[in-house]
Design a protein around this motif. Structure first.
Motif, short mmCIF file in Angstrom:
data_model
loop_
_atom_site.label_atom_id
_atom_site.label_comp_id
_atom_site.label_asym_id
_atom_site.label_seq_id
_atom_site.Cartn_x
_atom_site.Cartn_y
_atom_site.Cartn_z
N LEU A 140 1.71 2.08 -3.63
CA LEU A 140 0.69 2.37 -4.49
C LEU A 140 0.30 3.76 -4.01
O LEU A 140 0.25 4.39 -5.02
N GLY A 141 0.25 4.17 -2.74
CA GLY A 141 0.11 5.49 -2.19
C GLY A 141 1.17 6.59 -2.77
O GLY A 141 0.80 7.71 -3.58
N THR B 59 -6.14 4.00 -2.06
CA THR B 59 -5.00 3.12 -1.56
C THR B 59 -5.41 1.97 -0.48
O THR B 59 -4.97 1.07 -0.77
N VAL C 269 -0.77 3.78 5.74
CA VAL C 269 -1.37 4.80 4.92
C VAL C 269 -1.51 6.15 5.29
O VAL C 269 -1.04 7.24 4.73
N SER D 261 0.90 -1.20 0.00
CA SER D 261 -0.04 0.05 -0.04
C SER D 261 0.81 1.26 -0.15
O SER D 261 0.37 2.42 -0.78
#
Lengths: 316, 277
Positions: free
Chosen positions: A149-150, A189, A259, A146
């Motif tokens: 991706l973020g 995300t 995140v 994650s």
């Protein structure tokens, strides 16, 4: 139903007792002198300072007495005080909790909301190459880090829409648009890996259900595919999904910690990480105790929903 | 080639998983030979470069070669992932099988303890353990290992219970076989495929958890190359040169994806309930 509830509640009490003992022991199991480590993180160590902190945390009493005092206070909502700011820990947590809850709940709702149509569509798209593609996509979605991706999303938005604010947090009542726009990337995300996992579960359970005799009967008596799907198949296919959602809630919180760090959101994750950096053990304990308790209770609720959805579940 | 492996190789995703896993493991094993530069050697003149012929994947903010750092990052990731899964498999299987075999109050106590550990969200438990022990590569491995112990205890207890009550185990008891022999020769071999599948899948998630912890600053400490921490450092220079973050994240994905595809296909291949479907 009542005895089922009683049995599950008893299990839950036992698990919560175990959780409280482990979290309580945390500070006592630290290799070396926890008090010295805590003080050493921020100030000079003096014998008086050590003794004062030991006294304040109750570490000079017998272990069982310590546990009793600690648990009694915790049950009354008193998680102690932050050793650096002196503020009540429950207050510090309550300030951050809504931010994390908003992020996780929005992600959960979006993941479930999208998983249902994606699961249904992919269940109707069946041939061998589709099988492989769907599988590859869902496994990639689940293993996608994650924080990567973020970070990619932040970079893409920076290149494509340089004016877009993607980092940090502003309260809704201060700047509603700024609040929402900063939530978009974190929610994507956090929900994408969950969407991948949930839609895969729904697809495979839907495929099972669509092979059942009662579906053939429903089709044979001339019902439209829409009615067969929504009235007969989906309701049964949702049952495994509910279990998986219960499991995912725990992952969701772990994901939120990461995140929040990626998007600089001042929620529970940042509170805990900050507390680790300044060796604020009582704060870490309080946060872990609260989050885990919530997690255990959510799992009980999921069990109840499960029993409600599926009348075949025995309440024994 | 044993016949049971054929379905794995005939399945394109299983083959992809196997190839990715082999690639990552080879990179990790041969890192010192394959790496064109030292993973910690700085070259300020070449800092933050994109992919060039001298630096295939570019360089980071200190001019360290990204390709070399990723190779050593694989080594570090796999070392932590394998150690943690080894702890989880060993302790978890021991607890699960012994709970099934001994039964009674011991079984109840052990499995209740597992319930308690499972009550914590995974990353939160790992973070709590690291908060106690202090952030380091080996503490991360220990923390991840502890987190996954209940998975293996639960996984092995059920089948062990079934095998314990079969006629051939009863026969072994009747001819006077000792506990050790029964567990090692009769019970464990029956659990091998379940454990193998779960181990492969656990390696995939351990790689992800390890890199998440490193990203949060709770795993491997600098200057040792770790993929999660490289990604985190690269973020400060994202707008100048995104390569560090892009490639280190891609490396984590490939490693985790490889083991997951492999485990997923192994499960379909080895699980008798799914065979033939």
């Amino acid at each position: 139903m009542l005895s089922f509830l009683a049995k599950r509640s008893l299990d839950l009490l036992f698990v919560l007792f175990g959780v409280s003992v482990l979290v309580f022991l945390m500070i006592r199991l630290i290799p070396g002198d926890a008090v010295q480590i805590m003080l050493g993180a921020n100030t000079e160590i003096t014998p008086e300072g050590l003794a004062a902190l030991r006294e304040k945390l109750g570490l000079n009493k017998p272990l069982l007495v310590q546990y009793y005092d600690w648990l009694r206070a915790a049950l009354h909502g008193d998680l102690g005080q932050s050793i650096w700011t002196g503020r009540p820990i429950s207050e510090e947590i309550l300030q951050r909790l809504p931010i994390t809850l908003e992020l996780t709940l929005l992600s959960l709702i979006i993941a479930i909301g999208l998983a249902i149509p994606v699961g249904v569509l992919t269940a109707y798209w069946r041939n061998s190459s589709a099988e492989y593609l769907i599988r590859l996509f869902s496994i990639t979605g689940v293993t996608l880090p994650s924080f990567w991706l973020g970070t990619l999303l932040i970079f893409l938005v920076f290149k494509l829409a340089p004016g877009w604010q993607s980092l940090g947090y502003v309260p809704f009542n201060q700047d509603p648009w700024g609040h929402i726009s900063r939530l978009v990337l974190p929610v994507i995300t956090l929900s994408l890996p969950m969407l991948a996992g949930l839609s895969r579960v729904l697809r495979s359970s839907l495929l099972d259900v669509l092979n059942q005799d009662y579906i053939r009967t429903a089709r044979a008596k001339g019902l439209t595919e829409r009615v067969v799907l929504y009235k007969h198949a989906l309701r049964n296919a949702m049952i495994p999904l509910v279990t998986v959602i219960g499991i995912q809630v725990g992952y969701l919180f772990g994901g939120a910690i990461v995140v929040e760090q990626v998007f600089a959101i001042p929620g529970m994750g940042r509170l805990i990480l900050g507390a680790i950096n300044e060796r604020n053990y009582p704060l870490i304990q309080g946060a872990i105790l609260l989050v885990t308790t919530a997690f255990v209770i959510i799992n009980l609720l999921v069990d109840l929903i499960y029993a409600k959805l599926d009348p075949r579940v025995e309440y024994a | 080639m044993s016949p049971s492996l054929w379905p794995l190789l005939r399945n394109p995703l299983g083959l992809l998983g196997l190839l990715l896993t082999l690639l990552v493991v080879l990179c990790a094993l041969l890192a010192p030979t394959l790496a064109p530069y030292s993973p910690v050697e700085q070259n300020i003149l070449a800092r933050l470069s994109g992919p060039t012929s001298a630096h295939w994947l570019g360089t980071d903010q200190f001019g360290r070669d990204l390709f070399s750092r990723i190779l050593f990052g694989f080594r570090n990731s796999l070392l932590v992932a394998f150690s943690s899964v080894l702890i989880a498999v060993w302790v978890g299987t021991l607890l699960g099988v012994s709970a099934a075999y001994v039964g009674g109050w011991y079984d109840r106590v052990v499995m209740r303890l597992m319930d308690v550990l499972l009550a914590f969200p995974i990353i939160l438990l790992a973070i709590g353990i690291i908060a106690m022990l202090g952030p380091s590569q080996w503490n991360a491995a220990l923390a991840i290992g502890i987190v996954y112990i209940p998975t293996f205890a639960r996984l092995t207890r059920g089948p062990a219970l079934v095998v314990r009550n079969t006629d051939y185990v009863q026969a072994a008891v009747a001819i006077g076989a000792g506990n050790r022999r029964i567990v090692l020769r009769h019970i464990l071999p029956n659990l091998a495929s379940v454990i193998l599948v779960q181990t492969t899948l656990a390696l995939s998630t351990a790689i992800l958890v390890e890199s998440s912890l490193a990203f949060l600053g709770l795993g491997t400490q600098p200057p040792n190359p770790s993929l999660g921490q490289m990604l985190s450092e690269g973020r400060a220079y994202l707008t100048l040169s995104p390569w560090t973050s892009v490639f280190s994240g891609l490396a984590i994905l490939l490693a985790s994806l490889g083991f997951n595809l492999l485990g997923d296909t192994l499960r379909d291949t080895l699980d008798p309930r799914l065979r033939g479907q």
